[in-house]
Design an enzyme around this catalytic site. Structure first.
Site, mmCIF file in Angstrom:
data_model
loop_
_atom_site.group_PDB
_atom_site.id
_atom_site.type_symbol
_atom_site.label_atom_id
_atom_site.label_comp_id
_atom_site.label_asym_id
_atom_site.label_seq_id
_atom_site.Cartn_x
_atom_site.Cartn_y
_atom_site.Cartn_z
ATOM 1 N N VAL A 196 -66.060 -41.975 -70.651
ATOM 2 C CA VAL A 196 -65.620 -42.175 -69.396
ATOM 3 C C VAL A 196 -66.141 -43.806 -69.112
ATOM 4 C CG1 VAL A 196 -65.655 -41.865 -66.611
ATOM 5 C CG2 VAL A 196 -65.851 -39.935 -68.544
ATOM 6 N N LYS A 197 -64.952 -44.625 -68.567
ATOM 7 C CA LYS A 197 -65.460 -45.961 -68.259
ATOM 8 C C LYS A 197 -65.250 -46.153 -66.738
ATOM 9 C CE LYS A 197 -63.402 -49.522 -69.983
ATOM 10 N NZ LYS A 197 -62.262 -50.325 -70.342
ATOM 11 N N ILE A 198 -66.618 -46.619 -66.369
ATOM 12 C CA ILE A 198 -66.885 -47.141 -64.865
ATOM 13 C C ILE A 198 -67.291 -48.462 -64.854
ATOM 14 C CG2 ILE A 198 -68.316 -46.668 -62.983
ATOM 15 C CD1 ILE A 198 -68.723 -43.676 -64.086
ATOM 16 N N LEU A 227 -61.653 -44.006 -71.469
ATOM 17 C CA LEU A 227 -60.817 -43.859 -70.359
ATOM 18 C C LEU A 227 -61.222 -44.280 -68.781
ATOM 19 C CD1 LEU A 227 -58.921 -40.421 -71.268
ATOM 20 C CD2 LEU A 227 -58.097 -42.911 -71.806
#
Length: 217
Positions: free
Chosen positions: A86-88, A59
């Site tokens: 967590v996608k960044i 996400l």
């Protein structure tokens, strides 16, 4: 190879997970917008995906600043710490945010990685995944498979723990090439996922088996 569906459409997600060979779900703000899912709807989407069998969810944060990325990343991870990654984006501020999140023992995917040095930096901040876009690389005139292969070889030499997650895959045959390069993870749109198990020869053999099975009953 672990296979994911790249979508924010819960109907597509359910169909993909029902196949038995899809491990989890990846999404991003573009896919959310396409599926008409607003930011406040992401927790509900995550719950539905998990209920449908997703073992991992990637996400993405929405903020552009460091504090916002860290705050949103922490909030997303808390939806299900065992499943959410967590996608960044792999920007300068993105690496700083990733370092803070991994220091909290949260898993992170650095996304939109286009160079070998970006992959090395992702490993240095403790990222678990490095998302690369094959189709977009080709659109930019790059040798996508050559570049991704170079990234994989570099990570192997470095004995890095980060895994390359190939995205923007537009044909089922690309899975074979990626597997030969040693990639462990790939995310696909539903239209490509539907083609993975297809083979005219297999279909013919299965039809013959069914005909013969019917005859002997």
């Amino acid at each position: 190879m672990r296979i994911y569906i790249d979508s924010a459409d819960i109907r597509e997600i359910r169909e993909a997970l029902a196949s038995g060979f899809v491990y989890g779900v990846t999404t991003n703000p573009t896919l959310l917008r396409r599926a008409n899912v607003r930011a406040e709807g992401v927790p509900g989407l995550a719950r539905e995906a998990i209920a449908s069998g997703a073992r991992e969810l990637h996400l993405q944060t929405y903020a552009g600043g460091l504090e916002g990325m860290v705050r949103e990343g922490t909030s997303l991870a808390q939806l299900d710490p065992e499943r959410v990654v967590v996608k960044i984006p792999a920007t300068a501020v993105g690496y700083a945010a990733a370092a803070q999140l991994t220091a909290q023992h949260l898993r992170v995917t650095l996304t939109a990685v286009y160079t070998v040095r970006q992959a090395v930096l992702a490993q240095s901040v403790g990222a678990h995944y490095i998302a690369v876009y094959l189709g977009r690389m080709r659109d930019a005139g790059l040798d996508a498979l050559g570049l991704v292969g170079q990234m994989q070889r570099t990570l192997d030499i470095q004995r890095a723990g980060a895994q390359i997650l190939a995205a923007s895959v537009r044909a089922p045959e690309e899975i074979e090439a990626l597997a030969e390069l040693g990639l462990a993870t790939v995310t696909l749109p539903l239209q490509v996922l539907r083609q993975l198990a297809e083979s005219p020869q297999t279909a013919t053999a299965a039809a013959t088996f069914l005909e013969d099975a019917t005859a002997i009953q």
